[in-house]
Scaffold this motif. Structure first.
Motif, PDB file in Angstrom:
ATOM      1  N   UNK A 169      32.388  -9.119  23.738  1.00  0.00           N
ATOM      2  CA  UNK A 169      33.384  -9.339  22.685  1.00  0.00           C
ATOM      3  C   UNK A 169      32.923  -8.619  21.422  1.00  0.00           C
ATOM      4  N   UNK A 170      33.257  -7.327  21.293  1.00  0.00           N
ATOM      5  CA  UNK A 170      32.806  -6.583  20.111  1.00  0.00           C
ATOM      6  C   UNK A 170      33.286  -7.221  18.800  1.00  0.00           C
ATOM      7  N   UNK A 171      34.548  -7.624  18.773  1.00  0.00           N
ATOM      8  CA  UNK A 171      35.050  -8.328  17.593  1.00  0.00           C
ATOM      9  C   UNK A 171      35.311  -7.451  16.390  1.00  0.00           C
ATOM     10  N   UNK A 172      34.993  -6.177  16.478  1.00  0.00           N
ATOM     11  CA  UNK A 172      35.276  -5.255  15.373  1.00  0.00           C
ATOM     12  C   UNK A 172      35.296  -3.831  15.919  1.00  0.00           C
ATOM     13  N   UNK A 173      35.980  -2.973  15.148  1.00  0.00           N
ATOM     14  CA  UNK A 173      36.096  -1.572  15.532  1.00  0.00           C
ATOM     15  C   UNK A 173      35.429  -0.721  14.467  1.00  0.00           C
TER      16      UNK A 173
END
Lengths: 188, 570
Positions: A169-173
């Motif tokens: 779950x990277x949760x950011x780009x």
């Protein structure tokens, strides 16, 4: 007369050292245990030995686990047993037999002990397989098996999270940042 | 007394919207879904790591060949062991096509339909798209114009949640956007260089139906911001991308006005020639084969283009011997889909000192410029491009052994950019769906015969796309350039109709009841209490992914229908 098994035994010892040989011997002694469910294994003992040898030579243990550590041969055994259709299974048997033949032709000695010659045989096979287009060398089967070994390894938990990096779950780009700030290749 | 005010057939992209809008207007709505009801907990696999996926997530080969022979090619990127439950088993849901004219009918039969598996690209049609048929003398004129639909695009975008930039492009109007996903450095350079070399062309961030700054309304529905995982084809436990499952069905349920019946295969719609109304919906339970007829004052048909058309064609009566509401003879005809077959790309190693983090769900988009900002092409209409820049990750297909091999894979490959065309397919009467004369499915319903072929305009258009795509890649300074071969392109080398899963047009809207099935409200000219707002209603295809337009047309039609009911006209 030297058997194919003895050839492989020597090859593994020379390329991969005692750890891989132990795996090979274990797999040979207990082939069914290579499959998680206890169902019959796909590989013959010789085939498992060859896959083990290749996996360990291509992705050895370094500062991170290697292909043997993460169970690549057993995974491939299970994959071909449960995923592959009969034609694909037959093709894989054939490509492994071809790889064993290529190794002998590239000078892998039939008896154990000549470490340099054995490593050179696989190194030469690898170089020849990538010297031309995928099929031009006639060594496409080796490249396919090598790719599968890498796929199973890099998508294993140690391969993805220790050798490379992975976030469920990277949760950011982050569109672009200095590569030193990001780190190694993303496993996925 | 009827139990329901309205029946909506199909719970997918447009059916979910119809149900939500009608429920929110106070109507008691029966939603009929031919598939089962999905469970987020049991059916989504988005929380599995790669090493938890069985057999590299590959479907057993014999099973794949038996059940998914076409879809494993068409949607192989999304059809895996842990997602196969979202795709129909082709051997159990047959249809036929003529020899040499394949049509790839991709389906998902479950609550939410294909809204669960879509690619989430969301673009408005522009003013030119509603004028093109009239201008070109092709098909029939749309009975609406962009301004008629604009407020409804606002309406659906606000609820669905579309991330995008306000790009100020007249032919691809801006909307109600949440923040876009930033372009990578190579993509920004590509955009700048293309626009400099071709001022008539733009490269923008893809507009996708992903929440990046959720509204309170979206949060209240249990939806959260996109976690940048790009596991969307496994379902999204965060409800971050728009689907019927995450958005419209929960909203409809919240009204207390929704009744959803699963495993309900609609076979026909009954018609009363005295009242000139559709009076009932005949349903067979997929499991028990029990049949039942439901009635309501209003019917919305949203089963997806091919399935809705089959239901209409199968609803024959003395008044409508060739299919319900088919006085025009156009029902089943004018089938369209977008098509591909042209792409171009190259490497941009000048940016290799940079890398990304996260797995963004969209890339770049090049809006159509052909016959818009670059007029007088030797073909009608045009094409858009979707694409993006990535750095290839590890590969086993590289030379080397041992530590050298491992070290080489610790650094990603050079940035690589690619763009792929989506072409505008002209409406053509010959492209059609009909009922098979003898063959039925296991529920006794005649199967579809789909006869749809691309033509000369489509080929010329895609050849131009290949050349223009390559020119843009060259203008951006890429190296190791590749592109589709325009000179040797044939109709056979284009993607087959159906492949883009944008099938549409078989119950087209139009001004004249003699030449169209639906009026400007997606309302049947012949049967006033029947509305069709899935892809069937489209009069032309444009080049943009159509789901957002289906949503807007549906919301607009539902508002109109509810008003007609309130006024006593229905």
């Amino acid at each position: 007369m030297t058997t194919r098994r003895q050839v492989l035994h020597g090859l593994i010892l020379s390329l991969s050292g005692a750890a891989a040989l132990s795996t090979f011997q274990g797999a040979a002694a207990r082939p069914l245990q290579a499959v998680k469910s206890g169902a019959p294994a796909f590989y013959s003992a010789d085939e498992l030995a060859l896959v083990t040898c290749l996996a360990d030579a291509i992705i050895p243990r370094t500062d991170t686990p290697g292909a043997i550590d993460v169970g690549v041969p057993a995974y491939m055994d299970h994959l071909y047993l449960t995923w592959a259709s009969a034609p694909t299974q037959g093709a894989h048997h054939a490509e492994l037999a071809a790889i064993a033949g290529h190794l002998e032709r590239f000078g892998a000695p039939r008896t154990s002990g000549d470490t340099k010659s054995r490593l050179k045989a696989l190194t030469d096979l690898d170089a020849a397989a990538f010297a031309y287009g995928t099929d031009a060398s006639g060594l496409g089967g080796y490249r396919a098996v090598k790719s599968l070994i890498a796929t199973v390894y890099y998508l294993s938990e140690p391969g993805a999270t220790q050798e490379l990096q992975y976030e469920l779950v990277p949760g950011r780009w982050i569109a672009s940042a200095p590569i030193g700030d990001i780190g190694r290749t993303w496993a996925q | 007394m009827r139990e329901f005010d309205a029946i909506v057939i199909g719970s997918g992209m447009s059916g979910g919207w119809a149900a939500k809008e009608l429920c929110e207007k106070g109507l008691k709505v029966l939603l009929l879904e031919r598939g089962r009801e999905l469970s987020v907990e049991k059916d989504y696999s988005d929380m599995l790591s790669p090493w938890e996926l069985p057999n590299l997530d590959r479907i057993q080969e014999d099973e794949r060949k038996t059940h998914y022979p076409m879809q494993s090619r068409s949607v192989g990127y999304a059809l895996h062991e842990t997602t196969k439950q979202f795709w129909v088993k082709e051997d159990e849901q047959p249809y036929e096509t003529p020899e040499g004219a394949p049509f790839e009918w991709v389906r998902g039969y479950h609550s939410g339909g294909k809204s669960l598996m879509w690619s989430r690209q969301s673009y408005r049609f522009g003013p030119q798209d509603f004028e093109s048929n009239k201008k070109d003398g092709v098909g029939v004129d749309w009975p609406i114009r962009y301004d008629d639909l604009a407020p409804w695009y606002d309406h659906v975008e606000r609820f669905a949640g579309i991330s995008g930039n306000r790009d100020g492009i007249d032919s691809l109007p801006d909307g109600v956007f949440q923040p876009a996903f930033e372009l990578t450095m190579p993509e920004k350079a590509f955009a700048e260089r293309v626009n400099k070399a071709f001022p008539s062309r733009h490269v923008i961030a893809a507009r996708v139906a992903h929440l990046t700054e959720p509204t309170q309304e979206q949060i209240d529905l249990g939806r959260g911001p996109c976690q940048v995982r790009n596991h969307c084809h496994r379902g999204c436990s965060y409800g971050a991308y728009f689907s019927s499952m995450s958005a419209t069905l929960p909203a409809a349920r919240n009204t207390g006005n929704l009744t959803l019946i699963s495993h309900a295969i609609v076979q026909a719609i009954d018609y009363d020639p005295v009242s000139k109304r559709a009076t009932g919906v005949r349903v067979m339970d997929a499991n028990t084969r029990d049949t039942k007829t439901y009635s309501a004052r209003l019917i919305f048909l949203n089963a997806s283009t091919v399935a809705s058309t089959l239901i209409m064609l199968n609803s024959r009566s003395e008044a409508f011997p060739t299919g319900l509401a088919n006085s025009s003879g156009q029902l089943g005809h004018n089938l369209m889909d977008h098509f591909g077959g042209a792409g171009a790309g190259g490497d941009m190693p000048e940016f290799d000192a940079y890398y990304h983090a996260g797995r963004r769900p969209g890339g770049i988009y090049v809006p159509n410029f052909a016959n818009i900002t670059e007029p007088d092409k030797p073909f009608l209409r045009g094409f858009g491009f979707q694409g993006g820049a990535t750095r290839p990750g590890w590969t086993g297909d590289r030379p080397g052994l041992g530590q050298d091999f491992k070290l080489a894979n610790r650094t990603p490959g050079s940035w690589s950019i690619g763009i792929f065309a989506f072409g505008d397919m002209l409406p053509n009467y010959r492209n059609h769906i009909r009922l098979h004369e003898t063959r039925t499915d296991k529920w006794g319903m005649p199967i579809a015969v789909i006869d749809c072929r691309l033509g000369d305009n489509e080929l010329k258009l895609m050849q131009a796309a290949a050349r223009d795509g390559r020119a843009m890649i060259e203008a951006a300074g890429c190296v190791n350039i590749w592109s589709s071969d325009a000179d040797n392109m044939t109709i056979e080398s284009l993607t087959a109709p159906g492949n883009k899963i944008h099938e549409m047009g078989t119950a087209r809207m139009g001004r004249d009841p003699k030449t169209s099935v639906l009026n400007g409200w997606c309302q049947s000219h012949d049967v006033p209490n029947l509305f069709i707002t899935d892809g069937s209603c489209m009069a032309s295809s444009a080049v943009q992914n159509p789901s957002l337009t289906y949503m807007a047309l549906t919301a607009r039609a539902a508002d109109h229908a509810a008003q007609l009911m309130k006024d006593g006209a229905l």
